[in-house]
Design a protein around this motif. Structure first.
Motif, PDB file in Angstrom:
ATOM      1  N   LYS A   1       1.057  -1.123  -0.020  1.00 13.21           N
ATOM      2  CA  LYS A   1       0.051   0.124   0.011  1.00 13.21           C
ATOM      3  C   LYS A   1       0.894   1.299  -0.113  1.00 13.21           C
ATOM      4  O   LYS A   1       0.554   2.183  -0.936  1.00 13.21           O
ATOM      5  CB  LYS A   1      -0.870  -0.044   1.308  1.00 13.21           C
ATOM      6  CG  LYS A   1      -1.822   1.125   1.285  1.00 13.21           C
ATOM      7  CD  LYS A   1      -2.945   1.124   2.328  1.00 13.21           C
ATOM      8  CE  LYS A   1      -3.859   2.331   2.202  1.00 13.21           C
ATOM      9  NZ  LYS A   1      -4.722   2.052   3.260  1.00 13.21           N
ATOM     10  N   PHE A   2       1.769   1.176   0.983  1.00 15.36           N
ATOM     11  CA  PHE A   2       2.695   2.532   0.861  1.00 15.36           C
ATOM     12  C   PHE A   2       3.517   2.695  -0.562  1.00 15.36           C
ATOM     13  O   PHE A   2       3.581   3.843  -0.670  1.00 15.36           O
ATOM     14  CB  PHE A   2       3.921   2.124   1.915  1.00 15.36           C
ATOM     15  CG  PHE A   2       4.883   3.295   2.143  1.00 15.36           C
ATOM     16  CD1 PHE A   2       4.706   4.382   2.787  1.00 15.36           C
ATOM     17  CD2 PHE A   2       5.985   3.175   1.369  1.00 15.36           C
ATOM     18  CE1 PHE A   2       5.548   5.445   3.071  1.00 15.36           C
ATOM     19  CE2 PHE A   2       6.919   4.345   1.534  1.00 15.36           C
ATOM     20  CZ  PHE A   2       6.622   5.484   2.434  1.00 15.36           C
ATOM     21  N   ASP A   3       3.958   1.711  -1.051  1.00  9.93           N
ATOM     22  CA  ASP A   3       4.382   1.796  -2.340  1.00  9.93           C
ATOM     23  C   ASP A   3       3.502   1.966  -3.624  1.00  9.93           C
ATOM     24  O   ASP A   3       3.918   2.221  -4.674  1.00  9.93           O
ATOM     25  CB  ASP A   3       5.300   0.235  -2.669  1.00  9.93           C
ATOM     26  CG  ASP A   3       6.496   0.319  -1.753  1.00  9.93           C
ATOM     27  OD1 ASP A   3       6.921   1.470  -1.092  1.00  9.93           O
ATOM     28  OD2 ASP A   3       7.316  -0.729  -1.914  1.00  9.93           O
ATOM     29  N   GLY A   4       2.161   1.844  -3.193  1.00  9.74           N
ATOM     30  CA  GLY A   4       1.438   2.036  -4.368  1.00  9.74           C
ATOM     31  C   GLY A   4       1.063   0.934  -5.472  1.00  9.74           C
ATOM     32  O   GLY A   4       0.852   1.018  -6.485  1.00  9.74           O
ATOM     33  N   VAL A   5       1.365  -0.150  -4.727  1.00  5.52           N
ATOM     34  CA  VAL A   5       1.321  -1.471  -5.555  1.00  5.52           C
ATOM     35  C   VAL A   5      -0.313  -1.663  -5.817  1.00  5.52           C
ATOM     36  O   VAL A   5      -0.892  -1.657  -4.877  1.00  5.52           O
ATOM     37  CB  VAL A   5       2.038  -2.700  -4.968  1.00  5.52           C
ATOM     38  CG1 VAL A   5       1.546  -3.752  -5.792  1.00  5.52           C
ATOM     39  CG2 VAL A   5       3.519  -2.462  -4.937  1.00  5.52           C
ATOM     40  N   ARG A   6      -0.630  -2.127  -7.015  1.00  2.00           N
ATOM     41  CA  ARG A   6      -1.878  -2.704  -7.465  1.00  2.00           C
ATOM     42  C   ARG A   6      -1.906  -4.043  -7.336  1.00  2.00           C
ATOM     43  O   ARG A   6      -1.538  -4.822  -8.386  1.00  2.00           O
ATOM     44  CB  ARG A   6      -2.239  -2.049  -8.911  1.00  2.00           C
ATOM     45  CG  ARG A   6      -2.297  -0.524  -9.024  1.00  2.00           C
ATOM     46  CD  ARG A   6      -2.444  -0.024 -10.324  1.00  2.00           C
ATOM     47  NE  ARG A   6      -2.216   1.258 -10.252  1.00  2.00           N
ATOM     48  CZ  ARG A   6      -2.137   2.066 -11.589  1.00  2.00           C
ATOM     49  NH1 ARG A   6      -2.170   1.276 -12.865  1.00  2.00           N
ATOM     50  NH2 ARG A   6      -1.788   3.376 -11.638  1.00  2.00           N
TER      51      ARG A   6
END
Length: 86
Positions: free
Chosen positions: A71-76
């Protein structure tokens, strides 16, 4: 030590590339973590790494720390595909 490649999409490639979360979360289960960016498709990225203990890696991936890091890294997460060397 098997090698692993993970592909996925992210919200912000620049943020994902400089994020410290990969090292923090996978430091105990993976070595030689490398990042890759698909130049012809914005937001598509990949990781390669060597896994010392696949069961421990899978446990990290299923953990709250793993979810928080993604989530922090913006992974989908719905785009995540993992390939394991055989």
């Amino acid at each position: 030590m098997p090698k692993l490649i993970a592909t996925h999409e992210v919200d912000d490639v620049a943020h994902w590339l400089k994020s410290p979360k990969r090292e923090e979360v996978f430091a105990n289960v993976a070595k030689k973590i490398q990042t890759y960016v698909r130049e012809d498709k914005p937001n598509s990225v990949a990781l390669s790494m060597e896994i010392a203990d696949m069961a421990a890696f899978e446990k990290v991936m299923q953990s709250q720390a793993g979810a928080d890091a993604m989530k922090f890294d913006g992974v989908r997460p719905e785009t995540l595909v993992i390939y394991v060397e055989k």
